[in-house]
Design a protein around this motif. Structure first.
Motif, mmCIF file in Angstrom:
data_model
loop_
_atom_site.group_PDB
_atom_site.id
_atom_site.type_symbol
_atom_site.label_atom_id
_atom_site.label_comp_id
_atom_site.label_asym_id
_atom_site.label_seq_id
_atom_site.Cartn_x
_atom_site.Cartn_y
_atom_site.Cartn_z
ATOM 1 N N LYS A 37 0.830 -1.213 0.000
ATOM 2 C CA LYS A 37 0.000 0.000 0.000
ATOM 3 C C LYS A 37 0.862 1.260 0.000
ATOM 4 C CE LYS A 37 -4.013 -2.220 2.107
ATOM 5 N NZ LYS A 37 -4.787 -2.161 0.851
ATOM 6 N N PHE A 38 1.997 1.213 0.696
ATOM 7 C CA PHE A 38 2.908 2.355 0.680
ATOM 8 C C PHE A 38 3.619 2.462 -0.666
ATOM 9 C CE2 PHE A 38 2.574 1.794 5.334
ATOM 10 C CZ PHE A 38 2.266 3.103 5.679
ATOM 11 N N VAL A 39 3.924 1.322 -1.278
ATOM 12 C CA VAL A 39 4.547 1.338 -2.605
ATOM 13 C C VAL A 39 3.597 1.977 -3.616
ATOM 14 C CG1 VAL A 39 5.353 -0.112 -4.514
ATOM 15 C CG2 VAL A 39 6.036 -0.651 -2.165
ATOM 16 N N LEU A 66 -3.491 8.184 -0.855
ATOM 17 C CA LEU A 66 -3.101 6.776 -0.718
ATOM 18 C C LEU A 66 -2.184 6.571 0.492
ATOM 19 C CD1 LEU A 66 -2.434 5.741 -4.442
ATOM 20 C CD2 LEU A 66 -4.388 5.123 -3.001
ATOM 21 N N THR A 67 -1.383 7.583 0.787
ATOM 22 C CA THR A 67 -0.498 7.480 1.950
ATOM 23 C C THR A 67 -1.308 7.398 3.236
ATOM 24 O OG1 THR A 67 1.255 8.700 0.818
ATOM 25 C CG2 THR A 67 1.394 8.578 3.217
ATOM 26 N N TYR A 68 -2.358 8.209 3.343
ATOM 27 C CA TYR A 68 -3.222 8.176 4.529
ATOM 28 C C TYR A 68 -3.868 6.796 4.659
ATOM 29 C CZ TYR A 68 -7.052 9.207 7.735
ATOM 30 O OH TYR A 68 -7.931 9.182 8.793
ATOM 31 N N LYS A 69 -4.355 6.268 3.539
ATOM 32 C CA LYS A 69 -4.998 4.955 3.568
ATOM 33 C C LYS A 69 -4.013 3.869 3.976
ATOM 34 C CE LYS A 69 -8.467 6.219 0.112
ATOM 35 N NZ LYS A 69 -8.948 6.016 -1.286
ATOM 36 N N ALA A 70 -2.773 3.980 3.508
ATOM 37 C CA ALA A 70 -1.744 3.001 3.868
ATOM 38 C C ALA A 70 -1.426 3.077 5.356
ATOM 39 C CB ALA A 70 -0.482 3.246 3.038
#
Length: 243
Positions: A57-59, A133-137
């Motif tokens: 997810k971070f990638v 996406l960073t927040y979701k990760a």
């Protein structure tokens, strides 16, 4: 014995793992899908998470970030990936140790890295856009934290379910190419064949030789014992390879 089992079901319902894992005792390693909650609760299974899923997810967040200009700071997603990479480096260093020593090494080496990562995630969860996406990760990792750190409690456990991921990969690639896999019956048939092939490989037996052996002898199998004699670890192929 090492077994790789593919099971097809048209549904992702929580009833599927409940039915499939009936009578199973032990540890279930999965991603964060809630469909596994019930089987773990009702069967008393220990559930642990998978760092491959969290890292992925971070990638994805890193790849979606704007192209960095020279001299700019690395993204928060990249910082998280760097911290997670330290956990994998520790696993590589201790992979050949016995389980008891692995447990001790994880407590000594991995736990400080995990503590630092969790503090960083909590601190930065309010410093990124909530729809990013960073927040979701970050939220996924924090929500799964107890499961993700479960591997540290037992040296027999893995940091990720990469073995299952590797076994799934050829199936995912193949289904795009083979017409028989686009129906429920085709999916069940391919799941059966893949189970045999991957289990043979997991036991160090050449898949073609094993399938050939099974097809030559399955017609003469009259009892359960005859079928069990064709399992990879019971066959003459296994004995020849060990010899």
């Amino acid at each position: 014995q090492p077994v790789v089992l593919y099971h097809y079901d048209p549904s992702r319902s929580e009833e599927v793992p409940l039915r499939l894992l009936d009578g199973f005792e032990g540890v279930l390693q999965t991603d964060g899908y809630a469909g596994y909650n019930r089987v773990c609760r009702e069967n008393g299974l220990t559930r642990i998470g998978c760092w491959d899923h969290a890292r992925r997810k971070f990638v994805e967040a890193s790849k979606a970030a704007p192209v960095k200009k020279k001299g700019t700071k690395v993204s928060k997603a990249d910082v998280a990936i760097g911290k997670i990479r330290k956990l994998y480096a520790i696993e590589k260093r201790i992979e050949k140790l016995p389980p008891e020593e692995k447990t001790r090494q994880r407590q000594q080496l991995a736990q400080p890295v995990l503590d630092d990562l969790k503090a960083w995630l909590e601190k930065n969860s309010t410093r990124v856009l909530r729809d990013s996406l960073t927040y979701k990760a970050i939220q996924y990792t924090l929500n799964q934290w107890d499961l993700l750190t479960g591997y540290c409690q037992d040296g027999k456990l893995h940091i990720s379910n990469v073995l299952a991921e590797n076994a799934i990969r050829p199936f995912a690639v193949g289904r795009k190419n083979w017409l028989f896999a686009d129906t429920p019956r085709g999916a069940k048939a391919s799941a059966t064949v893949y189970s045999l092939i991957e289990t043979a490989k997991a036991n160090g037996i050449e898949p073609f030789a094993y399938l050939n052996h099974v097809l030559q002898h399955i017609g003469n199998a009259k009892m359960v014992e005859d079928v069990e004699a064709l399992l990879p670890w019971n066959t003459s192929l296994n004995k020849m390879q060990k010899g």
